[in-house]
Design a protein around this motif. Sequence first.
Motif, PDB file in Angstrom:
ATOM      1  N   UNK A 108      11.671  28.235  -0.103  1.00 43.93           N
ATOM      2  CA  UNK A 108      10.465  28.612  -0.820  1.00 43.93           C
ATOM      3  C   UNK A 108       9.506  27.444  -0.976  1.00 43.93           C
ATOM      4  N   UNK A 109       8.826  27.404  -2.113  1.00 39.89           N
ATOM      5  CA  UNK A 109       7.830  26.364  -2.368  1.00 39.89           C
ATOM      6  C   UNK A 109       7.761  26.077  -3.866  1.00 39.89           C
ATOM      7  N   UNK A 110       7.633  24.803  -4.222  1.00 42.68           N
ATOM      8  CA  UNK A 110       7.496  24.428  -5.628  1.00 42.68           C
ATOM      9  C   UNK A 110       6.373  23.416  -5.774  1.00 42.68           C
ATOM     10  N   UNK A 111       5.844  23.332  -6.987  1.00 38.77           N
ATOM     11  CA  UNK A 111       4.888  22.288  -7.318  1.00 38.77           C
ATOM     12  C   UNK A 111       5.486  21.460  -8.443  1.00 38.77           C
ATOM     13  N   UNK A 112       5.527  20.141  -8.240  1.00 41.89           N
ATOM     14  CA  UNK A 112       6.079  19.223  -9.224  1.00 41.89           C
ATOM     15  C   UNK A 112       4.923  18.494  -9.887  1.00 41.89           C
ATOM     16  N   UNK A 113       4.909  18.487 -11.219  1.00 42.75           N
ATOM     17  CA  UNK A 113       3.822  17.874 -11.971  1.00 42.75           C
ATOM     18  C   UNK A 113       4.361  16.755 -12.853  1.00 42.75           C
ATOM     19  N   UNK A 114       3.617  15.658 -12.887  1.00 41.08           N
ATOM     20  CA  UNK A 114       3.960  14.530 -13.755  1.00 41.08           C
ATOM     21  C   UNK A 114       2.807  14.275 -14.702  1.00 41.08           C
ATOM     22  N   UNK A 115       3.082  14.302 -16.018  1.00 44.83           N
ATOM     23  CA  UNK A 115       2.054  14.081 -17.021  1.00 44.83           C
ATOM     24  C   UNK A 115       1.637  12.612 -17.018  1.00 44.83           C
ATOM     25  N   UNK A 116       0.359  12.344 -16.749  1.00 52.89           N
ATOM     26  CA  UNK A 116      -0.143  10.970 -16.701  1.00 52.89           C
ATOM     27  C   UNK A 116      -0.825  10.559 -17.990  1.00 52.89           C
ATOM     28  N   UNK A 117      -1.633  11.442 -18.531  1.00 52.79           N
ATOM     29  CA  UNK A 117      -2.345  11.186 -19.786  1.00 52.79           C
ATOM     30  C   UNK A 117      -2.440  12.514 -20.524  1.00 52.79           C
ATOM     31  N   UNK A 118      -3.191  12.515 -21.609  1.00 51.07           N
ATOM     32  CA  UNK A 118      -3.252  13.711 -22.438  1.00 51.07           C
ATOM     33  C   UNK A 118      -3.726  14.935 -21.658  1.00 51.07           C
ATOM     34  N   UNK A 119      -4.727  14.757 -20.799  1.00 54.69           N
ATOM     35  CA  UNK A 119      -5.246  15.888 -20.035  1.00 54.69           C
ATOM     36  C   UNK A 119      -5.235  15.593 -18.544  1.00 54.69           C
ATOM     37  N   UNK A 120      -4.320  14.729 -18.107  1.00 54.07           N
ATOM     38  CA  UNK A 120      -4.271  14.351 -16.696  1.00 54.07           C
ATOM     39  C   UNK A 120      -2.848  14.494 -16.180  1.00 54.07           C
ATOM     40  N   UNK A 122      -0.474  14.676 -12.264  1.00 54.99           N
ATOM     41  CA  UNK A 122      -0.426  14.597 -10.817  1.00 54.99           C
ATOM     42  C   UNK A 122       0.453  15.720 -10.294  1.00 54.99           C
ATOM     43  N   UNK A 123      -0.040  16.448  -9.278  1.00 60.88           N
ATOM     44  CA  UNK A 123       0.700  17.560  -8.713  1.00 60.88           C
ATOM     45  C   UNK A 123       1.138  17.225  -7.294  1.00 60.88           C
ATOM     46  N   UNK A 124       2.390  17.528  -6.967  1.00 62.67           N
ATOM     47  CA  UNK A 124       2.924  17.316  -5.629  1.00 62.67           C
ATOM     48  C   UNK A 124       3.605  18.601  -5.179  1.00 62.67           C
ATOM     49  N   UNK A 125       3.204  19.115  -4.019  1.00 64.96           N
ATOM     50  CA  UNK A 125       3.795  20.330  -3.474  1.00 64.96           C
ATOM     51  C   UNK A 125       4.880  19.957  -2.470  1.00 64.96           C
ATOM     52  N   UNK A 126       6.037  20.616  -2.582  1.00 64.84           N
ATOM     53  CA  UNK A 126       7.149  20.353  -1.678  1.00 64.84           C
ATOM     54  C   UNK A 126       7.371  21.520  -0.731  1.00 64.84           C
ATOM     55  N   UNK A 127       7.847  21.195   0.465  1.00 65.70           N
ATOM     56  CA  UNK A 127       8.251  22.183   1.454  1.00 65.70           C
ATOM     57  C   UNK A 127       9.776  22.142   1.561  1.00 65.70           C
ATOM     58  N   UNK A 128      10.425  23.217   2.048  1.00 62.17           N
ATOM     59  CA  UNK A 128      11.885  23.211   2.188  1.00 62.17           C
ATOM     60  C   UNK A 128      12.374  22.007   2.989  1.00 62.17           C
ATOM     61  N   UNK A 129      13.430  21.372   2.494  1.00 65.07           N
ATOM     62  CA  UNK A 129      13.968  20.200   3.162  1.00 65.07           C
ATOM     63  C   UNK A 129      13.355  18.903   2.693  1.00 65.07           C
ATOM     64  N   UNK A 130      12.493  18.966   1.678  1.00 68.00           N
ATOM     65  CA  UNK A 130      11.895  17.749   1.130  1.00 68.00           C
ATOM     66  C   UNK A 130      12.481  17.451  -0.254  1.00 68.00           C
ATOM     67  N   UNK A 131      12.513  16.161  -0.576  1.00 66.71           N
ATOM     68  CA  UNK A 131      13.009  15.727  -1.884  1.00 66.71           C
ATOM     69  C   UNK A 131      12.033  14.736  -2.503  1.00 66.71           C
TER      70      UNK A 131
END
Length: 214
Positions: A108-120, A122-131
């Motif tokens: 499938x597909x997922x989006x990984x988000x990391x909170x940087x600041x109060x309203x900021x 970073x989003x990273x989209x992964x494809x199968x077989x990625x870590x």
Amino acid sequence: AQKGLTDKRVKQEMVMIENRTAVKKQVRLKDGSLAELFAGSTLRYKEPFGKEDRNIYLSGKGFFDVAKNPEKPFTVYSQGISTTALGTSFTVTAYIDKQEVTVTLHSGRVVVKRQLAQHSRKEIYLQPGQQLSCNTTTGIARVAQITGTEAGTGPLALGSRTGVALTFDQAPLDSVLQTISEGYKVHVQYNQEEMSAMLFSGSIRETDSLSQVL
């Protein structure tokens, strides 16, 4: 509520599930999703699950096979990292003492988000077989293409779904290495005559990667 009307709101309570055993624990969620909780890990979520949202809070390592529901994204929160999917399978490893969160996408597909600041964030989209690996101290994230059981087959690693749990008590080291070789499905080269004269006592956790064990 007005007279003659019924309040259909369902009271939700936060529940916590711990796995204090040495083997994986399966948790079937009410939305049809499956969670596999590894040793030393904890899940928290609102019950009945999926009534308002599908948010899960993970400490440790968990595999998730997510039931599809486009209207309610399935999100796993772990050490400031959120992993969101609509219908897929992935593994999140987030042990507090390791200062690193890894997300391995199996399908499938997922989006990984990391909170940087109060309203900021970073989003990273992964494809199968990625870590994705993110250092929780520095905030540095990296994405790698993976092979083997990390993606579904072959040798095992920290981001993989399964591992081996072994205990040795004064066992010849050549026998220990042979057991590790069979358990992790890899070829380990060593001097059998030299290793047979050495004894080893210790345990291997299901969450240990081959590199950690060696």
